[in-house]
Write an enzyme that holds these catalytic residues in place. Structure first.
Site, PDB file in Angstrom:
ATOM      1  N   HIS A  73      64.968   6.465  25.301  1.00  0.00           N
ATOM      2  CA  HIS A  73      66.020   6.464  26.311  1.00  0.00           C
ATOM      3  C   HIS A  73      66.767   5.141  26.285  1.00  0.00           C
ATOM      4  CE1 HIS A  73      62.326   4.881  28.127  1.00  0.00           C
ATOM      5  NE2 HIS A  73      63.104   4.090  28.839  1.00  0.00           N
ATOM      6  N   CYS A 201      59.962  -0.467  35.527  1.00  0.00           N
ATOM      7  CA  CYS A 201      59.980  -0.772  34.095  1.00  0.00           C
ATOM      8  C   CYS A 201      61.311  -1.446  33.783  1.00  0.00           C
ATOM      9  CB  CYS A 201      59.793   0.490  33.254  1.00  0.00           C
ATOM     10  SG  CYS A 201      61.152   1.673  33.353  1.00  0.00           S
TER      11      CYS A 201
END
Length: 698
Positions: A73, A201
């Site tokens: 991603h 994250c």
């Protein structure tokens, strides 16, 4: 069929789905394949640009997760519309999952550079869904792209399901399975334990919410209520304060600082990286349950809960003291480097404009002159005989730049000490740490004294932070009690006990190394510095050599300039050597490494040794030894050719501050060739060995 506006809001459609695909055997090939899929659906302006951004994200940490799933991603300016590309692979590909299982289900999450909260929330729903086995099972059994698009839309955009996806039946997917996949299971009622937590994250798209879902699932399996706040890139759905108040324990699974940490003060805490929750959430829930029953368990401290971002985690007490010390020193060096870089480059520019003898009258020129009253260079107190073009304006500019640079360099030791203490104790350690740096300068203990003073101040401040104090005293501890007590005790120790021995040691060290630079041992010193610079490429050993060189610049001697040049030249070699190696022998490197190699040209030329880290991390035994060899050769040549640098950073871009520029370039060129040849030889041998093994297996 949906109207055009509604269709544009869909994250996935059949054209973004590929079933039983065979894009290749590496994750780079899969990512390039899915980038092409997204671009063909007219959701990205170029597949190459999207693939490069996704591969750059992949290089930071693997995106494989347990269960045969991968979620590469990125956010990219090449993405025209938030999209999900999906490939079910006929031959699974390794994406670095913790369980070692190769991935057969691969989602590419492609978000626009400025993705809004709505898109990010939808992507978060997908990330949560991927942590549920029933959802991934129906994806593996789906027979058509339309079924996959429908399943995913049911998970992330159920309000658009009716008519939004192409009207192709999905009788092979049981309705119950679709419902289970789309809806999160409810926590059991009447549970006696409540755990709350935060996940985050670096990109805030996938792992943040996958970790949250994994923890909540693990809680349901154990009959425990778990509520997790995902601090992703979009809007944060903050935990209900009442839940936080009632919580028995806290789990922080994060790679970024926890926002508003003070809410959890006093709670037993488990503090780990985000991937620990993705890989084994059950173990973290078990640790949290055990912490509830343990009166000595680590807790979120009221003081540390108010620290600024970047302070040590509340679980720091569980880290070995040596690791804490290393982190603290690295923190101090990292925060010190901007002072050194700014100060050193300003001094170098001062020399460029005012001449190298601006050190004599620079302060007088600044005090006595201005833009409207330029210095009289005939006045002995304002003379600058080597100013650029003999110009009074150049002399004045040079004096200002030199004075500014000196001021910034004056913070070198205090910044090192202050932020070393910060690395150990957080914000309460900064003031006493800076004070110890000033003391170190006052007693002539140099950067060694600053390190010692910063560590002592940090350890003492951290100890004071850990004390249980009455509530009425807590607000005074970080702003009055800790700075006052730490400065008094450690400062007295520095002045009365440690100052003279540290000063004597610094004088001996400086004289010894300077004498090496000034006689036949200069080449040996260059070899040692070159080896240190290339050993860990920005790590503690590299930083120790760099710190020694930059600290010596304040002496402004020929030896100190030569040491700085040797350190900078050697540090440029590894990224330049790898850039050259990937250019001349691209077939022995992966596609990601070739991309990193192109970037390494600029990084190496700028003296950013960290440009070689991706290569060294992937193959240390074939990268680090040749890098050290080339660095040693460069350091030796630099010293032998008497190359000097008045600038602490900048690489070839500070050529004006380099004495013997041709020698500087020659030393770098020879070291680069040596390292590059070594890397190519070792990588080629490894490649041939793999080919032989493959033939034997076949």
């Amino acid at each position: 069929m949906p109207d055009q506006e509604q269709q544009q809001t869909l994250l996935i459609e059949p054209s973004l789905v590929r079933l039983d695909a065979t894009p290749g055997t590496t994750k780079a090939e899969v990512i390039n394949y899915l980038a092409q899929v997204v671009a063909e659906a007219e959701r990205a302006d170029t597949p190459q640009g999207l693939a490069e951004d996704a591969l750059a994200r992949e290089a930071k940490s693997a995106t494989g997760i347990p269960g045969g799933i991968a979620i590469p991603h990125c956010r990219s300016p090449h993405v025209l519309q938030a999209s999900l590309g999906f490939a079910r692979l006929q031959h699974p590909v390794d994406f670095g999952a913790a369980d070692g299982q190769a991935a057969d289900l691969v989602f590419m999450i492609a978000a626009p550079d400025g993705a809004d909260d709505l898109h990010l929330q939808l992507l978060a729903k997908l990330a949560r869904g991927l942590m549920r086995k029933e959802f991934t099972e129906v994806l593996r059994s789906a027979a058509t792209p339309q079924e996959v698009a429908r399943l995913v839309t049911e998970q992330v955009q159920p309000e658009l399901l009716n008519g939004a996806v192409a009207q192709t039946g999905s009788a092979s997917v049981p309705p119950a399975a679709m419902a289970a996949a789309a809806q999160p299971a409810q926590a059991p009622e009447g549970t006696s334990r409540l755990i709350v937590g935060v996940t985050s994250c670096p990109t805030g798209i996938a792992h943040t919410f996958m970790a949250a879902e994994a923890l909540e699932q693990a809680g349901r399996e154990r009959g425990v209520t778990v509520h997790i706040e995902g601090q992703g890139s979009g809007r944060i759905d903050w935990l209900d304060p009442a839940l936080v108040e009632r919580a028995d324990a806290v789990i922080f699974a994060h790679d970024l600082p926890v926002k508003d940490r003070r809410r959890f003060a006093g709670k037993p805490v488990v503090d780990v990286g985000v991937k620990a929750a993705v890989n084994d959430a059950g173990a973290l829930v078990d640790r949290a349950l055990a912490a509830i029953e343990d009166p000595d368990a680590t807790r979120v401290r009221a003081e540390s809960a108010n620290q600024a971002d970047g302070a040590e985690s509340t679980d720091e007490e569980q880290v070995h003291w040596a690791k804490r010390l290393q982190r603290a020193v690295m923190t101090g060096v990292s925060y010190m480097i901007p002072f050194v870089a700014a100060g050193g480059l300003l001094i170098a520019l001062g020399f460029l404009f005012g001449g190298y003898d601006i050190t004599t009258n620079g302060t007088n020129i600044v005090k006595e002159s201005s833009l409207w009253n330029l210095p009289d260079l005939a006045n002995p107190d304002l003379a600058a005989p080597h100013a650029l073009g003999g110009s009074p304006l150049a002399a004045y500019i040079g004096a200002v730049l030199f004075t500014l640079g000196n001021a910034a360099m004056g913070f070198l030791v205090p910044a090192l000490a202050g932020y070393t203490a910060f690395g150990l104790a957080g914000r309460p350690g900064i003031a006493p740490g800076f004070a110890m740096g000033v003391v170190a300068v006052a007693v002539d203990a140099g950067f060694i004294g600053g390190l010692v003073g910063g560590l002592l101040a940090g350890f003492m401040a951290a100890w004071l932070v850990s004390l249980r104090t009455p509530r009425w005293l807590r607000s005074l501890m970080p702003v009055v009690v800790i700075p006052l007590t730490t400065t008094l005790v450690v400062g007295s120790l520095m002045y009365m006990v440690l100052g003279r021995p540290l000063a004597a040691f610094m004088i001996w060290l400086s004289e010894s190394l300077t004498s090496m630079a000034g006689n036949g041992s200069a080449v040996l010193l260059g070899v040692i510095l070159g080896l240190m610079m290339c050993f860990d490429l920005g790590g503690p050993v590299n930083k120790a050599a760099y710190l020694f060189a930059t600290a010596g610049l304040s002496a402004a001697t020929t030896a100190s300039f030569e040491i700085m040049a040797a350190v900078m030249a050697a540090g440029m070699v590894p990224p330049l050597a790898l850039a050259l190696a990937t250019t001349v022998r691209p077939n022995i490197f992966t596609e990601i490494e070739r991309d990193n190699g192109r970037a390494a040209w600029l990084l190496g030329a700028s003296f950013i040794s960290e440009g070689a880290i991706p290569f060294a991390a992937a193959d240390p035994l074939r990268i680090i030894p040749p890098s050290m060899l080339g660095g040693a050769v460069t350091g030796a040549l630099s010293m032998a050719l008497h190359v000097g640098s008045r600038a602490p950073h900048g690489g070839i871009f500070v050529f004006f501050a380099i004495d013997n520029v041709l020698g500087f370039l020659l030393a770098i060129l020879v070291g680069t060739l040596v390292s590059s040849f070594g890397v190519v030889m070792l990588k080629s041998v490894a490649a041939r060995s793999k080919q032989v093994q493959a033939v034997q297996v076949a």
